[in-house]
Scaffold this motif. Structure first.
Motif, mmCIF file in Angstrom:
data_model
loop_
_atom_site.group_PDB
_atom_site.id
_atom_site.type_symbol
_atom_site.label_atom_id
_atom_site.label_comp_id
_atom_site.label_asym_id
_atom_site.label_seq_id
_atom_site.Cartn_x
_atom_site.Cartn_y
_atom_site.Cartn_z
ATOM 1 N N GLU A 1 0.847 -1.191 0.000
ATOM 2 C CA GLU A 1 0.000 0.000 0.000
ATOM 3 C C GLU A 1 0.889 1.249 0.000
ATOM 4 O O GLU A 1 1.819 1.352 0.802
ATOM 5 N N CYS B 1 1.694 -0.596 -8.564
ATOM 6 C CA CYS B 1 0.878 0.468 -7.969
ATOM 7 C C CYS B 1 0.498 1.424 -9.105
ATOM 8 O O CYS B 1 1.310 2.251 -9.530
ATOM 9 N N GLU C 1 -3.104 4.239 -1.348
ATOM 10 C CA GLU C 1 -3.450 3.529 -2.571
ATOM 11 C C GLU C 1 -2.962 2.088 -2.465
ATOM 12 O O GLU C 1 -1.796 1.829 -2.160
ATOM 13 N N CYS D 1 -1.921 -1.622 -3.923
ATOM 14 C CA CYS D 1 -1.169 -2.064 -5.097
ATOM 15 C C CYS D 1 -1.600 -3.469 -5.496
ATOM 16 O O CYS D 1 -2.051 -4.271 -4.659
#
Length: 212
Positions: free
Chosen positions: A56, A184, A205, A207
């Motif tokens: 992440e 990602c 975000e 991945c």
């Protein structure tokens, strides 16, 4: 009349036959043992069902970002959280490289030496990287035009890729290793009015992890 030599060869022939039978049985036993052990290990890992690590992106910052001719210059600072989602399995994760892309163009140089992380079950850790521009790569014309339009709008989407190797560990069982690619995608970075500094819009975000 039977030759005396014919009797002398019979014991030797019997010994050779017994030796060959013993050798065949030994090979059969060893192969059977190897197959059984392999099946036991395979079934054990099927029961454990180890999950790949979660990645992440916590933060992603771009600084000194400029477009010069057909080159893109900048510095990229990224922090990634690596998490072990398994409740019964530990693992080692070796990150060989971290690099930043814009579409098909690699923007950053190779990262530092590979990083080796040990994560116990249900544990996590963070990895930071500071990446410089890869000035040996030229941006394709279409990508450069698209980048200019995005920069004018104040938002650019970058990709971060990491080739990794994960070794799963569970007690005294033999370890298994998997090669993976962490992807990602579409990290939306908003730039200030100066267009030199950009930060990740979304707080975090997730991945995608692709395994071989």
């Amino acid at each position: 009349m039977v030759s005396p030599n014919s009797y002398s060869t019979q014991p030797s022939t019997s010994k050779d036959s017994a030796y060959n039978n013993f050798l065949r049985r030994l090979i059969f036993v060893l192969l059977s043992f190897f197959i059984i052990i392999t099946l036991v290990i395979y079934i054990a890992w099927l029961i454990l069902k180890p999950l790949p690590p979660d990645f992440e992106v916590d933060s992603f910052m771009v600084s000194n970002f400029t477009v010069f001719g057909s080159q893109i210059r900048g510095k990229y600072d990224i922090q990634v959280t690596v998490r072990n989602p398994n409740k019964k399995v530990d693992f080692n994760v070796e990150i060989f490289d971290i690099h930043v892309n814009y579409r098909r163009t690699r923007l950053s140089q190779n990262s530092e030496a590979s990083r080796l992380l040990f994560l116990e079950k249900s544990n996590q850790t963070s990895v930071k990287a500071e990446l410089d521009s890869n000035l040996s790569r030229y941006v394709r014309k279409n990508d450069l035009e698209n980048l200019g339009q995005n920069l004018s709008g104040g938002v650019i989407c970058f990709d971060v890729r990491m080739p990794v190797s994960t070794t799963f560990i569970s007690g005294n069982w033999p370890r298994i290793e998997r090669s993976m690619l962490v992807y990602c995608k579409n990290l939306r970075v908003t730039f200030s009015s100066s267009k030199l500094v950009g930060k990740l819009i979304d707080r975090r975000e997730d991945c995608l992890v692709l395994s071989d």
